[in-house]
Enzyme design. Sequence first.
Site, PDB file in Angstrom:
ATOM      1  CB  SER A  99       7.164 -30.523  25.666  1.00 13.70           C
ATOM      2  OG  SER A  99       7.421 -29.625  26.724  1.00 13.70           O
ATOM      3  CB  SER A 109       5.800 -20.402  27.598  1.00 15.09           C
ATOM      4  OG  SER A 109       6.797 -21.387  27.444  1.00 15.09           O
ATOM      5  CD  GLU A 150       9.215 -19.297  28.001  1.00  7.40           C
ATOM      6  OE1 GLU A 150       9.138 -20.417  27.471  1.00  7.40           O
ATOM      7  OE2 GLU A 150       9.581 -18.279  27.376  1.00  7.40           O
TER       8      GLU A 150
END
Length: 361
Positions: free
Chosen positions: A317, A186, A13
Amino acid sequence: MKIVVLAGGRSTERNVSISSGYRITNALRQKGQQATFIDLFLGYNLEGKTVDQVFDDANTSKDLKISDAILTDADINKLRTDGSTQLFGPNVLAICKAADIVFLALHGGDGENGKVQATLDLNNVKYTGSGPLASGMTMNKVFSKEIMLYHGIQTAAFKEFKRNQPGEHKVPFDFPVVVKPTSGGSSVGTHIAHNQEELESGIADVFRFDNSAIVEEFTPGREFSLGVVNGHAFSAIEIKVHSGWYDFKHKFQAGYTDFITPPKDLDEDVHQAMKDVSLQTMDVLGLQNYGRIDFFANDKGVWVIEANNLPGMTPLSLLPQEAEADGVEYGDLVMDIINGKLKLYEDGMTEAGIMTATSAK
Protein backbone atom coordinates in the site's frame (compact mmCIF):
# COMPACT_ATOMS: atom_id res chain seq x y z
CA MET A 1 -5.61 0.10 24.92
CA LYS A 2 -8.19 -2.45 23.85
CA ILE A 3 -8.40 -2.05 20.08
CA VAL A 4 -10.60 -3.85 17.57
CA VAL A 5 -9.15 -3.96 14.07
CA LEU A 6 -12.27 -4.31 11.93
CA ALA A 7 -11.68 -5.79 8.47
CA GLY A 8 -13.08 -8.17 5.88
CA GLY A 9 -16.76 -7.45 5.42
CA ARG A 10 -18.81 -7.90 2.23
CA SER A 11 -16.78 -5.81 -0.21
CA THR A 12 -15.15 -6.91 -3.48
CA GLU A 13 -11.98 -5.65 -1.74
CA ARG A 14 -12.47 -8.07 1.15
CA ASN A 15 -9.09 -9.81 0.78
CA VAL A 16 -7.24 -6.49 0.58
CA SER A 17 -8.99 -5.39 3.77
CA ILE A 18 -8.00 -8.60 5.58
CA SER A 19 -4.36 -8.07 4.56
CA SER A 20 -4.48 -4.51 5.94
CA GLY A 21 -6.19 -5.73 9.11
CA TYR A 22 -3.69 -8.48 9.85
CA ARG A 23 -0.76 -6.14 9.40
CA ILE A 24 -2.31 -3.41 11.55
CA THR A 25 -3.20 -5.86 14.33
CA ASN A 26 0.27 -7.39 14.46
CA ALA A 27 1.86 -3.91 14.50
CA LEU A 28 -0.38 -2.82 17.38
CA ARG A 29 0.47 -5.95 19.37
CA GLN A 30 4.16 -5.15 18.87
CA LYS A 31 3.41 -1.69 20.27
CA GLY A 32 2.03 -3.30 23.43
CA GLN A 33 -1.65 -2.74 22.63
CA GLN A 34 -4.42 -5.28 23.26
CA ALA A 35 -5.43 -5.43 19.63
CA THR A 36 -7.60 -8.13 18.08
CA PHE A 37 -8.62 -8.72 14.47
CA ILE A 38 -12.38 -9.05 13.89
CA ASP A 39 -13.99 -9.89 10.55
CA LEU A 40 -16.96 -7.55 10.14
CA PHE A 41 -19.03 -10.09 8.19
CA LEU A 42 -17.98 -13.40 9.74
CA GLY A 43 -17.97 -12.13 13.32
CA TYR A 44 -16.37 -13.93 16.26
CA ASN A 45 -17.43 -17.10 18.06
CA LEU A 46 -16.92 -16.37 21.75
CA GLU A 47 -16.93 -20.11 22.66
CA GLY A 48 -17.32 -19.42 26.36
CA LYS A 49 -15.05 -16.36 26.41
CA THR A 50 -16.17 -13.05 27.81
CA VAL A 51 -16.04 -10.10 25.42
CA ASP A 52 -13.03 -8.68 27.28
CA GLN A 53 -11.11 -11.95 26.85
CA VAL A 54 -11.25 -11.57 23.06
CA PHE A 55 -8.55 -8.90 23.34
CA ASP A 56 -6.04 -11.44 24.69
CA ASP A 57 -5.76 -12.96 21.21
CA ALA A 58 -4.50 -11.14 18.09
CA ASN A 59 -6.66 -13.50 15.97
CA THR A 60 -4.52 -13.04 12.83
CA SER A 61 -2.54 -15.06 10.31
CA LYS A 62 0.67 -14.04 8.59
CA ASP A 63 0.07 -16.23 5.55
CA LEU A 64 -2.65 -14.34 3.69
CA LYS A 65 -1.94 -13.69 0.02
CA ILE A 66 -4.12 -11.26 -1.90
CA SER A 67 -5.65 -13.04 -4.88
CA ASP A 68 -6.46 -11.03 -8.00
CA ALA A 69 -9.80 -12.87 -8.25
CA ILE A 70 -12.77 -10.53 -7.78
CA LEU A 71 -15.12 -11.76 -5.07
CA THR A 72 -18.84 -11.63 -5.82
CA ASP A 73 -21.65 -11.37 -3.26
CA ALA A 74 -22.34 -15.08 -3.78
CA ASP A 75 -18.70 -15.95 -3.05
CA ILE A 76 -18.73 -13.94 0.17
CA ASN A 77 -22.12 -15.22 1.32
CA LYS A 78 -20.81 -18.80 1.20
CA LEU A 79 -18.26 -17.92 3.90
CA ARG A 80 -21.02 -17.39 6.48
CA THR A 81 -22.13 -20.66 8.09
CA ASP A 82 -25.38 -19.35 9.61
CA GLY A 83 -26.88 -18.41 6.24
CA SER A 84 -27.22 -14.73 7.18
CA THR A 85 -26.11 -11.96 4.86
CA GLN A 86 -26.30 -9.10 7.36
CA LEU A 87 -23.22 -6.89 7.36
CA PHE A 88 -22.39 -7.18 11.07
CA GLY A 89 -21.51 -10.76 11.99
CA PRO A 90 -22.08 -12.47 15.35
CA ASN A 91 -20.79 -10.54 18.40
CA VAL A 92 -19.08 -7.85 16.30
CA LEU A 93 -20.90 -4.88 17.77
CA ALA A 94 -20.58 -6.17 21.34
CA ILE A 95 -16.82 -6.57 20.95
CA CYS A 96 -16.51 -3.11 19.35
CA LYS A 97 -18.41 -1.59 22.29
CA ALA A 98 -15.84 -3.11 24.67
CA ALA A 99 -12.91 -1.50 22.81
CA ASP A 100 -11.29 1.85 23.53
CA ILE A 101 -11.31 2.47 19.78
CA VAL A 102 -11.95 0.54 16.55
CA PHE A 103 -9.37 0.75 13.78
CA LEU A 104 -11.31 0.58 10.53
CA ALA A 105 -9.24 -1.52 8.13
CA LEU A 106 -12.21 -1.89 5.77
CA HIS A 107 -11.95 -1.15 2.05
CA GLY A 108 -14.61 -0.56 -0.61
CA GLY A 109 -18.38 -0.94 -0.56
CA ASP A 110 -19.97 -1.09 2.86
CA GLY A 111 -16.59 -0.53 4.49
CA GLU A 112 -16.03 2.98 3.20
CA ASN A 113 -19.48 4.29 2.27
CA GLY A 114 -20.42 5.45 5.77
CA LYS A 115 -22.78 2.65 6.84
CA VAL A 116 -20.36 1.11 9.33
CA GLN A 117 -19.33 4.54 10.59
CA ALA A 118 -22.99 5.51 11.16
CA THR A 119 -23.66 2.28 13.04
CA LEU A 120 -20.67 2.86 15.31
CA ASP A 121 -21.71 6.48 15.90
CA LEU A 122 -25.20 5.37 16.92
CA ASN A 123 -23.65 2.97 19.43
CA ASN A 124 -21.16 5.49 20.87
CA VAL A 125 -18.17 3.53 19.57
CA LYS A 126 -15.00 5.46 18.75
CA TYR A 127 -13.26 4.61 15.45
CA THR A 128 -10.46 5.81 13.19
CA GLY A 129 -10.96 7.75 9.97
CA SER A 130 -13.80 9.98 8.84
CA GLY A 131 -17.46 10.06 9.77
CA PRO A 132 -20.41 8.71 7.77
CA LEU A 133 -21.22 11.84 5.76
CA ALA A 134 -17.68 12.48 4.50
CA SER A 135 -17.17 8.76 3.91
CA GLY A 136 -20.31 8.47 1.80
CA MET A 137 -19.51 11.56 -0.29
CA THR A 138 -15.93 10.48 -0.88
CA MET A 139 -16.90 6.93 -1.84
CA ASN A 140 -19.27 8.29 -4.50
CA LYS A 141 -17.05 9.59 -7.31
CA VAL A 142 -19.81 11.72 -8.83
CA PHE A 143 -20.54 13.54 -5.54
CA SER A 144 -16.87 13.98 -4.67
CA LYS A 145 -15.89 15.27 -8.12
CA GLU A 146 -18.77 17.75 -8.13
CA ILE A 147 -17.62 19.08 -4.76
CA MET A 148 -14.01 19.29 -5.95
CA LEU A 149 -14.98 21.15 -9.12
CA TYR A 150 -17.13 23.58 -7.11
CA HIS A 151 -14.08 24.42 -5.02
CA GLY A 152 -11.81 24.86 -8.03
CA ILE A 153 -9.90 21.59 -7.66
CA GLN A 154 -8.83 20.29 -11.07
CA THR A 155 -10.24 16.84 -11.91
CA ALA A 156 -11.12 15.09 -15.17
CA ALA A 157 -14.40 15.85 -16.97
CA PHE A 158 -16.95 13.09 -16.46
CA LYS A 159 -20.43 11.79 -17.15
CA GLU A 160 -22.54 9.40 -15.07
CA PHE A 161 -24.68 6.57 -16.48
CA LYS A 162 -27.30 4.73 -14.45
CA ARG A 163 -28.26 1.08 -14.78
CA ASN A 164 -31.12 0.46 -17.27
CA GLN A 165 -30.55 3.85 -18.94
CA PRO A 166 -31.89 3.35 -22.48
CA GLY A 167 -29.92 3.76 -25.68
CA GLU A 168 -26.24 4.01 -26.50
CA HIS A 169 -23.98 5.65 -23.94
CA LYS A 170 -22.66 8.91 -25.45
CA VAL A 171 -19.87 10.93 -23.83
CA PRO A 172 -19.09 14.62 -24.53
CA PHE A 173 -15.32 14.05 -24.93
CA ASP A 174 -13.00 12.05 -27.16
CA PHE A 175 -11.67 8.53 -26.65
CA PRO A 176 -9.86 7.07 -24.81
CA VAL A 177 -12.02 7.28 -21.68
CA VAL A 178 -11.88 5.68 -18.25
CA VAL A 179 -14.90 3.67 -17.06
CA LYS A 180 -15.38 3.00 -13.34
CA PRO A 181 -18.03 2.03 -10.81
CA THR A 182 -19.29 5.25 -9.22
CA SER A 183 -18.77 3.76 -5.75
CA GLY A 184 -15.81 1.42 -5.64
CA GLY A 185 -12.08 1.16 -5.17
CA SER A 186 -8.88 -0.75 -5.94
CA SER A 187 -9.69 -0.41 -9.67
CA VAL A 188 -12.27 -3.21 -9.44
CA GLY A 189 -14.47 -2.96 -12.55
CA THR A 190 -12.32 -0.18 -14.04
CA HIS A 191 -11.56 -0.12 -17.79
CA ILE A 192 -9.86 2.12 -20.34
CA ALA A 193 -12.09 2.27 -23.44
CA HIS A 194 -10.67 3.31 -26.81
CA ASN A 195 -13.91 3.18 -28.82
CA GLN A 196 -17.67 2.95 -28.44
CA GLU A 197 -17.68 -0.85 -28.37
CA GLU A 198 -15.16 -0.95 -25.52
CA LEU A 199 -17.14 1.75 -23.70
CA GLU A 200 -20.35 -0.28 -23.85
CA SER A 201 -18.51 -3.41 -22.71
CA GLY A 202 -16.87 -1.54 -19.84
CA ILE A 203 -20.14 -0.04 -18.63
CA ALA A 204 -21.79 -3.47 -18.76
CA ASP A 205 -19.00 -4.86 -16.59
CA VAL A 206 -19.33 -1.98 -14.11
CA PHE A 207 -22.97 -2.92 -13.61
CA ARG A 208 -21.81 -6.23 -12.13
CA PHE A 209 -20.60 -4.21 -9.15
CA ASP A 210 -22.62 -0.98 -9.07
CA ASN A 211 -25.88 0.58 -10.28
CA SER A 212 -24.01 3.61 -11.58
CA ALA A 213 -20.99 4.02 -13.88
CA ILE A 214 -18.79 7.09 -14.16
CA VAL A 215 -16.98 7.72 -17.44
CA GLU A 216 -14.06 10.15 -17.28
CA GLU A 217 -12.03 11.94 -19.91
CA PHE A 218 -8.60 10.29 -20.07
CA THR A 219 -5.90 12.38 -18.36
CA PRO A 220 -2.36 11.68 -19.56
CA GLY A 221 0.59 12.25 -17.27
CA ARG A 222 2.69 10.84 -14.44
CA GLU A 223 0.72 9.12 -11.67
CA PHE A 224 1.18 9.98 -8.01
CA SER A 225 -0.48 9.48 -4.65
CA LEU A 226 -0.13 11.51 -1.48
CA GLY A 227 -1.21 10.59 2.04
CA VAL A 228 -2.38 12.95 4.76
CA VAL A 229 -2.35 12.05 8.46
CA ASN A 230 -3.62 14.46 11.12
CA GLY A 231 -3.22 17.45 8.81
CA HIS A 232 0.31 16.53 7.69
CA ALA A 233 0.91 15.80 4.01
CA PHE A 234 3.62 13.21 3.41
CA SER A 235 5.95 13.19 0.42
CA ALA A 236 4.20 11.97 -2.72
CA ILE A 237 4.84 8.54 -4.17
CA GLU A 238 5.15 8.01 -7.93
CA ILE A 239 3.54 4.91 -9.44
CA LYS A 240 5.28 3.38 -12.45
CA VAL A 241 3.71 0.22 -13.84
CA HIS A 242 5.92 -2.10 -15.87
CA SER A 243 3.22 -2.43 -18.54
CA GLY A 244 -0.45 -1.51 -18.93
CA TRP A 245 -1.98 0.62 -16.20
CA TYR A 246 -2.36 0.61 -12.39
CA ASP A 247 -5.13 -1.98 -12.08
CA PHE A 248 -5.98 -4.39 -9.23
CA LYS A 249 -3.11 -6.79 -10.08
CA HIS A 250 -0.56 -3.98 -10.28
CA LYS A 251 -1.74 -2.64 -6.90
CA PHE A 252 -1.56 -5.82 -4.84
CA GLN A 253 0.77 -8.29 -6.58
CA ALA A 254 4.51 -7.78 -6.15
CA GLY A 255 6.74 -7.32 -9.20
CA TYR A 256 4.37 -5.43 -11.51
CA THR A 257 4.90 -1.84 -10.37
CA ASP A 258 7.70 0.43 -9.13
CA PHE A 259 6.90 2.84 -6.30
CA ILE A 260 9.22 5.83 -5.94
CA THR A 261 9.09 8.09 -2.89
CA PRO A 262 10.03 10.84 -2.67
CA PRO A 263 9.49 11.09 -6.44
CA LYS A 264 12.53 11.83 -8.60
CA ASP A 265 12.81 14.58 -11.21
CA LEU A 266 9.63 16.27 -9.96
CA ASP A 267 9.59 20.06 -9.82
CA GLU A 268 9.31 21.14 -6.18
CA ASP A 269 6.51 23.58 -7.08
CA VAL A 270 4.49 20.67 -8.52
CA HIS A 271 5.21 18.55 -5.44
CA GLN A 272 4.08 21.38 -3.16
CA ALA A 273 0.96 21.86 -5.28
CA MET A 274 0.08 18.20 -4.69
CA LYS A 275 0.50 18.66 -0.95
CA ASP A 276 -1.62 21.81 -0.97
CA VAL A 277 -4.36 20.24 -3.10
CA SER A 278 -4.34 17.11 -0.92
CA LEU A 279 -5.03 19.18 2.18
CA GLN A 280 -7.68 21.21 0.34
CA THR A 281 -9.39 18.06 -0.97
CA MET A 282 -9.46 16.52 2.51
CA ASP A 283 -10.99 19.75 3.81
CA VAL A 284 -13.73 20.25 1.19
CA LEU A 285 -14.81 16.59 1.43
CA GLY A 286 -14.89 16.76 5.24
CA LEU A 287 -12.29 14.00 5.62
CA GLN A 288 -10.70 13.67 9.05
CA ASN A 289 -7.78 11.93 10.69
CA TYR A 290 -6.20 10.43 7.58
CA GLY A 291 -6.72 9.80 3.90
CA ARG A 292 -4.96 9.59 0.56
CA ILE A 293 -5.35 11.65 -2.61
CA ASP A 294 -4.43 10.24 -6.03
CA PHE A 295 -3.13 12.45 -8.85
CA PHE A 296 -2.02 12.75 -12.43
CA ALA A 297 0.49 15.51 -13.20
CA ASN A 298 1.12 16.96 -16.64
CA ASP A 299 1.96 20.30 -18.26
CA LYS A 300 -1.50 21.61 -17.29
CA GLY A 301 -0.93 21.06 -13.58
CA VAL A 302 -2.04 18.46 -11.06
CA TRP A 303 -5.33 16.60 -11.49
CA VAL A 304 -7.07 14.81 -8.65
CA ILE A 305 -8.11 11.30 -9.67
CA GLU A 306 -9.97 10.55 -6.45
CA ALA A 307 -9.79 10.68 -2.66
CA ASN A 308 -9.53 7.62 -0.42
CA ASN A 309 -11.05 7.84 3.05
CA LEU A 310 -9.64 4.50 4.30
CA PRO A 311 -6.32 3.99 2.47
CA GLY A 312 -4.84 0.51 2.24
CA MET A 313 -2.30 -0.59 4.84
CA THR A 314 -1.02 -3.77 3.12
CA PRO A 315 2.69 -4.45 2.44
CA LEU A 316 2.34 -2.85 -1.02
CA SER A 317 0.00 0.00 0.00
CA LEU A 318 1.05 3.55 -0.78
CA LEU A 319 0.48 5.45 2.50
CA PRO A 320 2.83 3.24 4.60
CA GLN A 321 5.55 3.55 1.94
CA GLU A 322 5.26 7.34 1.95
CA ALA A 323 5.34 7.48 5.74
CA GLU A 324 8.41 5.25 5.91
CA ALA A 325 10.20 7.41 3.34
CA ASP A 326 9.51 10.39 5.61
CA GLY A 327 10.90 8.55 8.63
CA VAL A 328 7.68 7.18 10.16
CA GLU A 329 7.74 3.42 10.73
CA TYR A 330 4.59 1.37 10.15
CA GLY A 331 3.76 0.83 13.83
CA ASP A 332 4.22 4.52 14.58
CA LEU A 333 1.99 5.42 11.62
CA VAL A 334 -0.80 3.20 13.00
CA MET A 335 -0.45 4.72 16.47
CA ASP A 336 -0.42 8.25 15.00
CA ILE A 337 -3.73 7.53 13.26
CA ILE A 338 -5.28 6.20 16.48
CA ASN A 339 -3.98 9.01 18.70
CA GLY A 340 -4.97 11.64 16.14
CA LYS A 341 -8.58 10.47 16.09
CA LEU A 342 -8.72 10.13 19.89
CA LYS A 343 -7.57 13.76 20.07
CA LEU A 344 -10.52 14.77 17.87
CA TYR A 345 -12.88 12.93 20.23
CA GLU A 346 -11.24 14.56 23.24
CA ASP A 347 -11.67 17.98 21.65
CA GLY A 348 -15.37 17.19 21.29
CA MET A 349 -15.43 17.82 17.56
CA THR A 350 -16.01 15.20 14.89
CA GLU A 351 -17.57 15.25 11.44
CA ALA A 352 -18.40 18.72 10.16
CA GLY A 353 -17.51 20.16 13.55
CA ILE A 354 -20.52 18.56 15.24
CA MET A 355 -20.19 17.24 18.76
CA THR A 356 -21.45 13.67 18.99
CA ALA A 357 -22.73 11.61 21.88
CA THR A 358 -19.49 9.61 21.71
CA SER A 359 -17.30 12.67 22.18
CA ALA A 360 -19.59 14.18 24.79
CA LYS A 361 -19.82 11.21 27.11
